[in-house]
Structures are given as structure tokens and as C-alpha cells.
Design an enzyme around this catalytic site. Structure first.
Site, short mmCIF file in Angstrom:
data_model
loop_
_atom_site.label_atom_id
_atom_site.label_comp_id
_atom_site.label_asym_id
_atom_site.label_seq_id
_atom_site.Cartn_x
_atom_site.Cartn_y
_atom_site.Cartn_z
N ASN A 1 -6.63 8.72 3.14
CA ASN A 1 -6.08 8.13 4.34
C ASN A 1 -6.47 8.97 5.56
OD1 ASN A 1 -4.12 6.35 5.88
ND2 ASN A 1 -3.30 8.38 6.34
N GLU A 2 -7.17 8.38 6.49
CA GLU A 2 -7.42 8.99 7.80
C GLU A 2 -7.91 10.43 7.73
OE1 GLU A 2 -3.90 8.56 10.16
OE2 GLU A 2 -4.06 6.39 10.24
N GLU B 1 8.24 10.84 10.03
CA GLU B 1 7.04 10.68 10.85
C GLU B 1 6.43 12.06 11.18
OE1 GLU B 1 4.96 8.34 11.55
OE2 GLU B 1 3.84 9.50 13.03
N GLU C 1 -3.17 -0.20 8.24
CA GLU C 1 -1.99 0.20 9.03
C GLU C 1 -2.11 -0.32 10.45
OE1 GLU C 1 -1.05 4.40 9.26
OE2 GLU C 1 -1.39 4.65 7.12
N ARG D 1 0.85 -1.19 0.00
CA ARG D 1 0.00 0.00 0.00
C ARG D 1 0.89 1.24 0.00
NH1 ARG D 1 -2.35 3.05 4.85
NH2 ARG D 1 -3.70 4.54 3.82
N ASN E 1 -7.15 1.80 10.06
CA ASN E 1 -5.82 1.94 10.67
C ASN E 1 -6.00 1.98 12.18
OD1 ASN E 1 -4.92 2.23 8.06
ND2 ASN E 1 -4.32 4.37 8.25
N HIS F 1 -2.79 10.96 0.89
CA HIS F 1 -2.23 10.74 2.23
C HIS F 1 -1.59 12.06 2.67
CE1 HIS F 1 -0.72 7.36 5.05
NE2 HIS F 1 -0.38 8.50 5.62
C1 PNW Z 1 -0.96 7.41 10.81
N1 PNW Z 1 -3.54 9.72 16.23
O1 PNW Z 1 -1.03 8.65 11.44
C2 PNW Z 1 -0.62 7.76 9.38
O2 PNW Z 1 -1.48 7.20 8.42
C3 PNW Z 1 0.82 7.48 9.02
O3 PNW Z 1 1.19 8.31 7.97
C4 PNW Z 1 1.68 7.64 10.25
O4 PNW Z 1 3.05 7.56 9.94
C5 PNW Z 1 1.28 6.56 11.22
O5 PNW Z 1 -0.10 6.60 11.50
C6 PNW Z 1 2.06 6.61 12.53
O6 PNW Z 1 1.79 7.82 13.21
C7 PNW Z 1 -1.65 8.84 12.66
O7 PNW Z 1 -3.29 10.80 16.82
C8 PNW Z 1 -1.41 10.05 13.30
O8 PNW Z 1 -4.38 8.89 16.71
C9 PNW Z 1 -2.04 10.34 14.47
C10 PNW Z 1 -2.91 9.41 15.03
C11 PNW Z 1 -3.14 8.22 14.41
C12 PNW Z 1 -2.51 7.93 13.21
#
Ligand code: PNW
Length: 458
Positions: free
Chosen positions: A164-165, A417, A364, A75, A294, A119
């Protein structure tokens, strides 16, 4: 036997801004993340994604390493400004060529591409000239961009994820300002979320009416959700935990599976929550062929009738009337996220129940740890334990008839990150950012063995 069912999809995931680099190459336009990461004070250690993992130049070697692991699927996301430098208009041929080569290389190695169209790296021009996700017109821009991708890649790509998210885009970008455009606002998160959902629906409509019949692929969305366990057994805390999950995942999944936002959000927010038109409602209902999920962590939720003076007063929790906390006994990752595999099982079962047993793909799941390279190798037993725990929890959900069909580890390799820059390492492969070298961690070998054993875990 602790074994995943036949046909289960094993993959890893990445995203464009986090790995590609080449931020000024190949005719690419700037994204909001290019601008944000170059803004002093926004990212730890002034890190940027300018070079990142240099995947743009190293993708062939990366795909070879995926093949070495025996991965079924990969992915990745497409950088919108690589395809449309200003977010609108004609496609950039060099951008098309890059992803086309990546797709071909994956297929040569029998790895199925799963593409995420967005994303988080929005073309910068759409932000400063068009107000990003707050502008209703963005739904059409996104659908047009998506159509370019379906047209260019859909002969070979059969698995599409629109966004994504969107929870992160709306909340981190428009509510607490941690992500671009860095807005801090009480209501903009609901307006941005509304346009994200409309954009998803418009793109799916494009795919279904012009491409799906011929290309025979599937399309969906990936939402993220952490689990919320009630702090105590009281009715009030149980209701708070349920409310918290509805404000998190229900916010985005209810419109798609039920046609509108959760009742409890409407009750709490009234006119602050936008309305879909009848036509939009029709488009959005049933607009995902699978449930992309995720998941990273779990917290306790407690009822909080009045939280105006709370330390966690970013507004989102006030709207929910929930206070979150952690159990001191829970182990944590380097991100300070709680490791609670049981929460994963509960979440999968919640999704199954609320949305009528959809086919779920976990797109994820993973953890960041303080990995170090010693004598040429990286020993990460804690990550192996993490995956083992979460995969066992997933098996528990499957045993309870949850239709979980695939699992993508985050991430194929260490990468940028977001606001943490390179201080976090989520990868199955260790990246030496000075030389660009990738070294499989012990967890990569463990994961490869699980795949080789057809999904048998310890
Ligand atoms: C995800 N939260 O981000 C993203 O899809 C990725 O790009 C990222 O690298 C990965 O998780 C790890 O952080 C998130 O606050 C960011 O719950 C924040 C949250 C969850 C996922």
C-alpha cells in the site's frame, strides 16, 4: 444516466494496524508502528493502535455490517508480524487462523476479500536488526512472507495487493520522519523506494511462478497520488505540474509499466536515483495485473527554479523544482486536504494515457470530517457530497474510456489515523472508542443505496 457500468466493484477498505488492536495477542510480534506510537511525542494525544477498533475480536460483527451495506468487496491488510513475529521464519498458526476465519466469514456473506500484504506495519525486528527498507535483502524477506500468505489463503483469495502506497513508506518514513522509522534524509527515500519496488516485484514473481496458475487470482500494487494542476497557464507551470505527478506516481508506476524511473527524475537526480539490474528490470516490468490507485486531494504546482530558501524545504519539492499551493476557494476536509473532484478525473485520465489504458481499481478515496454523534446518529452531508462529487468525476473519466473497474471507500469505519491518532474520522461507520460500538453514518446509508441501485448516483 449517472450510472456505473455493470460488474463495477463496490467496496470499502481498512488496514491492520488502524483497526485490529490486539497488539500483544495471538502470538503477534511487534511492528514499527507499535514502537512508534509508544514513543512519546510522535502521535497526537498519545494515541496508539493497541486496541484501535478491536476488530481482532469484533470482526464477525464488522463483516455482518458490511453485508448489511451490500458491499461486494472488502480490502483489508495482513499484519506481517502476526504471520511472522520477527519478519522471517515459520508462520505463526494463530495469525494464520485469524485471517483464515476473517476470509471465511467474508465469503459466507458473499463479500470478496482483497488483501493488501503490506500496509506499513513492518515487523520491528526487521527494522532494528536489518535496517528496514534500506536493506536490499528485505525484498527476499517480503517475498517469503508473501508466499506464506499465498499458500495459506490463496485457495480462497483471488485479489492480492503487494504494497500500500510505497510513496508514503519512502517519503514519510525516510525523508520527513513523520512515520516510522522516523528518518530525516535527503537520499534515503530513493533507496527505500527502490527496495519497496524490488520487494513488490519479487513477491509478484513468487505468485506468478508458484501459485497463480493453480489459484487463478490477480496481483498488483496500490500507489497513491494527489493531482497537481498548473498554477498558471505558463509553459513553465504546466511542465512543473507534469513533473510533480511524475515524481509522485511515475516514481512507482513507471518502473512497473515502463521498466524504469521517469526520465525527468533521472535528469534531476542523476546518481542519487538507484539503478535496477537487468534481471530486476525484467521482473518489475509488467508486474501488476491491475492499476491500484488511492487518491485524496489536489494542489496547484508552480515552477520553482531555485527553492533552496523556500519554506517548503523538505527536499522533495526542491528535487522537483516545484512549489505547491491551494486555491482559497477550495473546500477542505478536517485533514486540511482540498476537495477537488475534477482533479480526480484528470488523474484517472493521466494514468490511462501514460500507462496504456490499464484496468484501474480505486482502492481508497474518502475524507475526514468533524463527525459527532447526536441522538444516536451521525449526519455527515459533507461526506455524502464528497463521495457524490468524486464518483461523478469518476463517471466523467469512464465516459472518456478510462477503464475504471472498482471503487473502495476509505474507510469502512473510523480508525487510528496514524500520527493523527483518533482525532480524524474517515469512516462510513462512526466508532465509539469507549464502548467499541459502530454506528452507520448517513454516508454509509447513502453508499449502500448507490450499491443497491447498481451504481446509480445523484
Ligand atoms: C492513506 N499524503 O494514507 C493510507 O493508505 C491510509 O492508511 C490512511 O488512513 C488514508 O490514506 C488517510 O490518510 C495517506 O500525504 C497518507 O498524500 C498521506 C497521504 C496520502 C495518503
Amino acid at each position: 444516466m449517472k450510472k456505473f457500468p455493470p460488474g463495477f466493484v463496490w467496496g470499502t477498505a481498512t488496514s491492520s494496524y488502524q483497526i485490529e488492536g490486539a497488539w500483544l495477542e495471538g502470538g503477534k510480534g511487534l511492528s514499527i508502528w507499535d514502537a512508534f506510537s509508544h514513543t512519546p511525542g510522535k502521535i497526537k494525544n498519545h494515541d496508539t493502535g493497541d486496541i484501535a477498533c478491536d476488530h481482532y475480536h469484533r470482526f464477525k460483527d464488522d463483516v455482518k455490517m458490511m453485508a448489511d451495506m451490500g458491499l461486494h468487496a472488502y480490502r483489508f491488510s495482513i499484519s506481517w508480524p502476526r504471520i511472522q513475529p520477527t519478519g522471517v521464519g515459520k508462520a505463526n498458526p494463530e495469525g494464520i487462523r485469524f485471517y483464515s476465519n476473517l476470509i471465511d466469514t467474508l465469503l459466507e456473506h458473499n463479500i470478496t476479500p482483497w488483501i493488501t500484504l503490506y500496509h506499513w506495519d513492518l515487523p520491528l525486528v526487521l527494522q532494528f536488526e536489518h535496517d528496514g527498507w534500506l536493506n536490499p535483502a528485505i525484498a527476499d524477506y517480503f517475498a517469503n512472507y508473501a508466499a506464506i500468505c499465498f499458500e495459506a489463503f490463496g485457495d480462497r483469495v483471488k485479489h492480492w495487493i503487494t504494497l500500500n502506497e510505497p510513496w508514503c513508506s519512502a517519503l514519510l518514513g525516510y525523508s520527513i520522519g513523520h512515520h516510522p522509522p522516523g528518518r530525516i534524509s535527503r537520499d534515503d527515500r530513493y533507496r527505500a523506494a527502490h527496495n519497496l519496488l524490488r520487494a513488490h516485484a519479487f513477491a509478484v514473481e513468487k505468485y506468478r511462478s508458484h501459485f497463480q496458475q493453480k489459484q487463478k487470482g490477480i496481483i498488483g500494487i496500490t500507489n497513491n497520488c494527489d493531482w497537481r494542476d498548473p498554477l498558471t497557464d505558463s509553459d513553465a507551470d504546466r511542465a512543473a505540474a507534469e513533473r510533480a505527478v511524475q515524481f509522485f506516481l511515475g516514481w512507482f508506476a513507471d518502473p512497473i509499466y515502463k521498466g524504469d524511473y521517469p526520465e525527468v527524475m533521472r535528469e534531476q537526480l542523476g546518481k542519487r536515483l538507484p539503478q535496477f539490474t537487468a534481471k530486476e528490470q525484467e521482473l518489475i516490468t509488467g508486474s501488476s495485473d491491475f492499476f491500484g490507485l488511492n487518491h485524496y486531494s489536489t494542489m496547484y504546482a508552480a515552477n520553482a527554479p531555485i527553492v533552496e530558501n523556500s519554506a517548503i524545504a523538505d527536499g522533495m519539492w526542491q528535487d522537483q523544482k516545484v512549489i505547491l499551493s491551494s486555491d482559497p476557494s477550495w473546500e477542505k476536509t478536517l485533514m486540511n486536504w482540498n476537495i477537488v473532484p475534477e482533479g480526480f478525473r484528470r488523474l484517472l485520465q493521466w494514468v490511462d494515457q501514460r500507462y496504456g489504458s490499464p484496468e484501474i481499481y480505486v482502492t481508497e478515496n474518502g475524507c475526514s470530517l468533524n463527525d459527532t454523534l447526536e441522538n444516536g446518529s451521525v449526519n455527515d452531508p459533507k461526506r455524502i457530497a464528497f463521495f457524490n462529487g468524486y464518483l461523478n468525476a469518476a463517471l466523467g473519466a469512464i465516459a472518456n474510456n478510462v477503464k475504471l473497474k472498482g471503487y473502495f471507500a476509505w474507510s469502512f469505519m473510523d480508525n487510528f489515523e496514524w500520527t493523527e491518532g483518533y482525532a480524524q474520522r474517515f469512516g462510513l461507520h462512526f466508532v465509539n472508542y469507549k464502548t467499541g460500538e459502530r454506528i452507520p453514518k448517513a454516508s454509509a446509508k447513502w453508499f449502500a443505496r448507490v450499491i443497491q441501485q447498481n451504481g446509480l448516483i445523484d
